[in-house]
Write a protein that holds these residues in place. Structure first.
Motif, PDB file in Angstrom:
ATOM      1  N   LYS A 258       0.845  -1.195   0.000  1.00 14.80           N
ATOM      2  CA  LYS A 258       0.000   0.000   0.000  1.00 14.80           C
ATOM      3  C   LYS A 258       0.878   1.242   0.000  1.00 14.80           C
ATOM      4  O   LYS A 258       1.952   1.247   0.584  1.00 14.80           O
ATOM      5  CB  LYS A 258      -0.921   0.001   1.229  1.00 14.80           C
ATOM      6  N   ILE A 259       0.401   2.277  -0.683  1.00 11.90           N
ATOM      7  CA  ILE A 259       1.054   3.591  -0.650  1.00 11.90           C
ATOM      8  C   ILE A 259       0.025   4.618  -0.227  1.00 11.90           C
ATOM      9  O   ILE A 259      -1.058   4.703  -0.815  1.00 11.90           O
ATOM     10  CB  ILE A 259       1.640   3.988  -2.022  1.00 11.90           C
TER      11      ILE A 259
ATOM     12  N   ASP B 290       5.066  -2.375   3.337  1.00  8.56           N
ATOM     13  CA  ASP B 290       5.469  -3.641   2.727  1.00  8.56           C
ATOM     14  C   ASP B 290       4.597  -4.778   3.254  1.00  8.56           C
ATOM     15  O   ASP B 290       3.644  -4.550   4.014  1.00  8.56           O
ATOM     16  CB  ASP B 290       6.965  -3.915   2.979  1.00  8.56           C
ATOM     17  N   LYS B 291       4.916  -5.996   2.853  1.00  3.67           N
ATOM     18  CA  LYS B 291       4.078  -7.154   3.202  1.00  3.67           C
ATOM     19  C   LYS B 291       4.082  -7.430   4.701  1.00  3.67           C
ATOM     20  O   LYS B 291       3.183  -8.108   5.217  1.00  3.67           O
ATOM     21  CB  LYS B 291       4.556  -8.380   2.433  1.00  3.67           C
ATOM     22  N   ASN B 292       5.085  -6.924   5.433  1.00  2.52           N
ATOM     23  CA  ASN B 292       5.144  -7.076   6.891  1.00  2.52           C
ATOM     24  C   ASN B 292       4.497  -5.898   7.615  1.00  2.52           C
ATOM     25  O   ASN B 292       4.601  -5.779   8.828  1.00  2.52           O
ATOM     26  CB  ASN B 292       6.598  -7.230   7.350  1.00  2.52           C
ATOM     27  N   ASN B 293       3.876  -5.019   6.817  1.00  2.32           N
ATOM     28  CA  ASN B 293       3.211  -3.826   7.319  1.00  2.32           C
ATOM     29  C   ASN B 293       4.196  -2.819   7.925  1.00  2.32           C
ATOM     30  O   ASN B 293       3.820  -1.961   8.725  1.00  2.32           O
ATOM     31  CB  ASN B 293       2.132  -4.173   8.352  1.00  2.32           C
TER      32      ASN B 293
END
Length: 216
Positions: free
Chosen positions: A50-51, A74-77
């Protein structure tokens, strides 16, 4: 496997659309002084979930580039704060000389046309089309086709060299005045040289077309 790839592809498209909507809304707000604009994102991170626009930071504009603060997830938030650069075309209605104008000529409306132009790479301050240009003259030669900027014009003097004016002096409410001759041209607020009938020079600040105050 094909189904998983399709889902991931759909998520990427959805996120890009979400960010495009954010970006458009953000630029609309920060570029509202322009008639219209066009933009192209120079580079976007390859890996993200997400951006989001970072509203805690300030948008920066430099000629035809805008610097948009964002938060990258990123995928790890995990969050990384960075800048996304957008290349811009910025359009405004500007005044363009329809003929050559010599130095010192009055700026008249019939010497200019209003036209929508991309002004993103111009450094100088543009003369707003709502400005009363009849109060100005050319500071230098203006070539036909030139976009009018503040650097090219100056106010028309209200006092000219050789004008007879009144010089005021005195303190504690006592006004002492005498007729003098302007030895320089100037506008309201300017300090110019004046002389009395004996040719003695004084420095005086212009109040209006007829009156000046002695500068001690």
């Amino acid at each position: 496997m094909i189904g998983l790839i399709s889902i991931l592809f759909a998520l990427i498209i959805a996120q890009n659309n979400y960010f495009d909507v954010q970006m458009k809304k953000y630029l609309d707000e920060n570029l509202k002084s322009f008639f219209k604009y066009e933009y192209q994102v120079e580079k976007i991170p390859k890996s993200f979930t997400k951006i989001d626009i970072n509203y805690e930071k300030t948008f920066r504009l430099s000629k035809n580039y805008g610097y948009v603060p964002v938060k990258i997830f990123d995928k790890n938030n995990s969050v990384n704060q960075t800048i996304i650069v957008v290349k811009l075309k910025l359009f405004k209605n500007v005044l363009i000389a329809s003929k050559n104008i010599n130095k010192g000529q009055d700026i008249l409306s019939d010497k200019f046309i209003s036209k929508l132009e991309d002004i993103s790479e111009l450094c100088n301050n543009l003369v707003d089309e709502t400005k009363d240009i009849l109060k100005y003259r050319s500071r230098m030669f203006i070539k036909e086709g030139t976009i009018l900027t503040d650097e090219l014009i100056e106010p028309i003097p209200i006092i000219n060299n050789g004008d007879k004016v009144i010089l005021h002096a005195g303190r504690n409410g006592v006004d002492i005045s005498m007729e003098v001759i302007a030895r320089q041209e100037g506008c309201i607020g300017d300090v110019i040289s004046v002389s009395n009938m004996s040719s003695k020079l004084y420095k005086a600040k212009i109040v209006d077309k007829f009156n000046l105050i002695l500068v001690e």
